[in-house]
Design a protein around this motif. Structure first.
Motif: not given
Length: 360
Positions: A236, A267-268, A271, A284-285, A287-289, A291-292
């Protein structure tokens, strides 16, 4: 007579009875576990130079290896070779003093080092590395003898190495993807085939006939889940397109059939999918980070989760194979942590960056 023997063996394999010298092996492993480095030692190593780290490990459980290799290697190379050789020695010792089906399960588990070594030799030949350079990456802790590994090392080409594996459990799997390797110009199909064969062969040796065996099987299946999740996140993150079968069958909570569809899942939805598993709080906490920040935190979180799970059940079943697996996992992690610190210092990475890479 043959039919009776086959029926008898089938009945015996189904009975909740395990052969093996569990009290003795678990006592020996418990003693070895006391020698593992604490988190305080890692923090001290972070404040030391490479020479100081080498001196420190040479005063403890790695003393024999540091002394033997000290005239040929120095610095980070000495640390890596000493810890590597010690790991191989200790794992082989544990296998040698085990008996019965316990020995079979330990042997199958340690065959992961055969896979490691095949990959190392294949990669080395593929990249035209010298035999000495390749041998420094080999860890003779599996079923293959040192002599057999040297025989593979002496092969001139990748094709010859594959043919040299005829008679092993891996040969047929490698032959099946040989054309794919030639067409792609990559060793990845070989490496995936080795992993698939290793885990299928290992799970065959661990029938869920007792509660500890069931938990050991679950440990292996969680390991498969972890590998598959790392692969999923990597695909991904890199936005890669899959052209072959990269996921391993046999996971505990995430079926192989679901994984391909999770690659392009929003993404949602991903999750939501993970919330149905015990990996929810782990991943899960983060996943959002991804990419960065990249994959490091997620990979480390999964590895910590596997270690915690192994430790938990090794205490619940102290006279089973679980304490042995817990020790193996922690010993591998210790060697990797020492290598990360030494290599990080060699590359002039900051203490904070090195610390983030450790799994403690």
């Amino acid at each position: 007579m043959t039919d009776f023997k086959q029926v008898f063996e089938k009945m015996r394999s189904a009975l909740p009875l395990e052969t093996g010298n569990y009290p003795y092996v678990c006592a020996r492993v418990k003693a070895k576990k006391r020698l593992l480095l604490s988190s305080d030692v890692y923090m001290r190593y972070l404040r030391m130079g490479i020479t100081g780290i080498a001196r420190s490990i040479g005063e403890g459980q790695y003393a024999e290896e540091v002394l033997a290799l000290g005239t040929k290697y120095s610095g980070v190379d000495l640390i890596e070779m000493a810890t590597r050789n010690n790991l191989a020695k200790v794992f082989t010792q544990i296998l040698e003093f085990s008996e019965g089906h316990l020995r079979t399960m330990i042997s199958r588990y340690l065959d992961r080092w055969d896979v490691w070594n095949i990959k190392s030799i294949l990669r080395g030949k593929f990249c035209d590395a010298s035999n000495e350079e390749i041998w420094e990456t080999v860890i003779p802790a599996g079923s293959f003898t040192t002599e057999f590994l040297h025989t593979l090392l002496e092969k001139e080409t990748v094709d010859e190495i594959v043919e040299g594996l005829e008679g092993t459990i891996y040969w047929e799997s490698l032959k099946q993807v040989e054309e794919e390797v030639k067409e792609s110009g990559s060793l990845a199909p070989f490496e995936d085939a080795l992993a698939h064969r290793y885990y299928s062969f290992l799970l065959e040796a661990v029938p869920p006939t007792t509660e500890p065996n069931l938990r050991f099987r679950h440990f292996l299946q969680r390991e498969i889940d972890s590998i598959n999740l790392k692969t999923l996140l990597r695909v991904r993150f890199e936005e890669a397109k899959l052209e072959r079968d990269v996921f391993i069958a046999g996971g505990l909570e995430i079926p192989k059939a679901d994984l391909t569809g999770m690659i392009d899942m929003p993404l949602d939805q991903l999750e939501t999918k993970l919330k149905r598993t015990s990996y929810d709080l782990v991943l899960t906490p983060l996943l959002k980070d991804i990419e960065e920040k990249g994959l490091t935190d997620a990979v480390r979180a999964l590895e910590k989760f596997i270690l915690m799970w192994a430790s938990k059940y090794s205490h619940i079943h102290p006279l089973s194979i679980l304490p042995v697996m817990d020790y193996f996992a922690r010993k591998e992690r210790e060697v990797e942590n020492i290598r990360i610190i030494a290599r990080g210092k060699h590359e002039d990475l900051s203490t904070d960056v090195i610390k983030e890479l450790l799994v403690i």
